[in-house]
Enzyme design. Structure first.
Site: not given
Length: 221
Positions: A8, A10, A164
């Site tokens: 991922d 961000d 995250d």
């Protein structure tokens, strides 16, 4: 076929919430709407630009007004993506080490592709083999369709996925991949473990590297 680590962006590789929040606040201000404290954006990001704007706008905002804010945000944040972003400590070194070992590294993000392309040039030049963002005809994460297309395009064997958020937990499961969740992103360890009590967490690039080494060895068995 080469092994692949899928990431991922961000909150995983890029500390982007401050820039996203500032850009969204500017878009809200342009349209006469109240702004939010930057930490509040931790709970708004992760599901794409349209969902972000829907969460940031007041509950009574008309669809026309939401579209105006969306257009302003897209313009403002895309401009910001052309500037160097804040990569988390140790991540550039880890990406370079993986690539030096012949391991492919790629990002799957819910950002629109033009923003992803801008960040590849401004912030991740030479660090990643691919960055794929939101594309017409493909659903957003956690749907695995785009990620599977990226894996096929690279002709790779994925060893792990790194994210995250709860969206990343779901995408990892949808892909059937071992998943590591970084705790320096938009969600707290408590939030991640509430979503998946068996979640594997890492708080530093060193911890992430050790976990990825294990998953890469498992791939070779």
């Amino acid at each position: 076929m080469k092994p692949l680590i899928l990431f991922d962006m961000d909150g995983t590789l890029l500390n982007s919430v401050p820039t996203i929040g500032e850009s969204c606040n500017r878009a809200l201000a342009e349209n006469g709407l109240p702004q939010h404290p930057i930490p509040a954006y931790n709970g708004m990001v992760g599901n794409g630009m349209r969902v972000l704007i829907g969460r940031a706008c007041p509950a009574g905002a008309t669809e026309e007004l939401r579209q105006e804010v969306l257009a302003a945000y897209d313009r403002i944040y895309t401009e910001e993506c052309h500037k160097p972003g804040i990569i988390y400590p140790g991540i550039p070194q880890l990406l370079q080490k993986l690539r030096a070992q012949g391991i492919l590294t790629a990002v799957i993000t819910n950002k629109p592709q033009p923003q992803a392309d801008a960040l590849r040039e401004s912030t991740f030049r030479g660090m990643l083999d691919a960055i794929w963002g939101q594309r017409e005809g493909f659903p957003l994460k956690p749907d695995p369709t785009l990620a599977k297309a990226l894996i096929a395009e690279l002709g790779a064997i994925p060893a792990a996925y790194v994210g995250d958020s709860q969206v990343d937990i779901a995408l990892g499961k949808n892909l059937g991949l071992s998943t590591v969740l970084m705790t320096w992103g938009s969600r707290t360890p408590a939030e991640l473990l509430a979503a998946d009590p068996n979640a594997v967490l890492a708080s530093t690039a060193g911890e992430l590297e050790a976990l990825l080494e294990r998953y890469l060895k498992d791939l070779q068995k």
